[in-house]
Scaffold this active site. Structure first.
Site, PDB file in Angstrom:
ATOM      1  N   SER A 114       5.592   3.134  17.681  1.00 13.16           N
ATOM      2  CA  SER A 114       4.693   1.804  17.702  1.00 13.16           C
ATOM      3  C   SER A 114       5.080   0.477  17.901  1.00 13.16           C
ATOM      4  CB  SER A 114       4.307   2.133  16.011  1.00 13.16           C
ATOM      5  OG  SER A 114       3.297   1.374  15.754  1.00 13.16           O
ATOM      6  N   ASP A 169      -1.135  11.642  13.804  1.00 14.33           N
ATOM      7  CA  ASP A 169      -1.083  10.482  13.650  1.00 14.33           C
ATOM      8  C   ASP A 169      -2.316  10.062  13.031  1.00 14.33           C
ATOM      9  OD1 ASP A 169      -0.595   7.411  14.161  1.00 14.33           O
ATOM     10  OD2 ASP A 169       0.802   7.833  15.622  1.00 14.33           O
ATOM     11  N   HIS A 203       2.798   9.353  11.864  1.00 10.67           N
ATOM     12  CA  HIS A 203       3.475   8.506  13.003  1.00 10.67           C
ATOM     13  C   HIS A 203       5.376   8.684  12.325  1.00 10.67           C
ATOM     14  CE1 HIS A 203       2.496   4.532  15.070  1.00 10.67           C
ATOM     15  NE2 HIS A 203       3.088   4.049  13.896  1.00 10.67           N
TER      16      HIS A 203
END
Length: 224
Positions: A114, A169, A203
């Site tokens: 991320s 995600d 995610h």
């Protein structure tokens, strides 16, 4: 603001290579150090730094571990350019430290999840050091409109890149990843880019993805 010393998974024998892996927003390096303990390669040292704690605009200015500020998750949102560049310089200093300790930069791989993956991509493109590879999980290329002008002398024009993303995600949508890959293909050798998506993955990381990460590390950082 300073951060604690990185979580380190030492090599089982003399370290001849290193992976520097950056966590995501609000996290620490400990979880990723644990993940690498499960897939480690004997001659590789894994370094998982902790981000400093700063106020994050996206989360109502609450203080949390972050490599740089995030204003919004919209694709065209303003970005914290000065914070990204400052964090990148800190990451380059960590690379310098490992080089001084005897691991050449072409045996050092950057990676992250991320926000950490975003910083790794930016740093690889702007570093004077030739790197072994980049692992970019569930992330995006920050300050993408600053390239190719921001690229550093082509040191990593041929760097191998493994970019992975879950197709479910909801935080950093998979199309951010796809757009970043297309941009990366214009900046580095597209033949060295691998992009993998994982069905139903939110995610997060998954075991199949970590197997792919392990293979990538073993391929790019073989024993010497």
């Amino acid at each position: 603001m300073s951060a604690p010393l990185p979580a380190v998974v030492p090599a089982a024998r003399k370290a001849t290579a290193a992976v520097i892996f950056l966590h995501g927003l609000g996290d620490t390096g400990h979880g990723w150090a644990s993940a690498f303990t499960g897939i480690k390669t004997p001659h590789v040292k894994y370094i998982c730094p902790h981000a400093p704690t700063i106020p994050v605009t996206l989360n109502m200015r609450m203080s949390m571990p972050a490599w740089f500020d995030i204003y919004s998750l919209n694709h065209d949102a303003d970005e914290d350019a000065s914070g990204i560049k400052r964090a990148s310089e800190n990451l380059k200093a960590l690379i310098d430290h490992e080089v001084k300790n005897g691991i050449p930069s072409h045996r050092i791989m950057l990676g992250g999840f991320s926000q950490g993956g975003a910083l790794s991509l930016y740093t690889a493109l702007t570093s004077q050091h030739k790197l072994a590879g980049v692992i970019a999980l569930s992330c995006w290329l920050p300050l993408r409109n600053s390239f190719p002008q921001a690229s550093a002398c082509g040191a990593n024009a041929d760097v191998p890149l493994l970019q992975c993303h879950g197709d479910a995600d909801g935080i950093v949508p998979v199309h951010f990843g796809r757009q970043s890959v297309e941009k990366m293909k214009s900046l580095i050798n597209p033949a060295n880019i691998t992009f993998k998506t994982y069905r139903g993955l939110a995610h997060d990381a998954c075991p199949e993805e970590m197997v792919e990460v392990k293979r990538f590390i073993e391929k790019q950082l073989p024993p010497i």
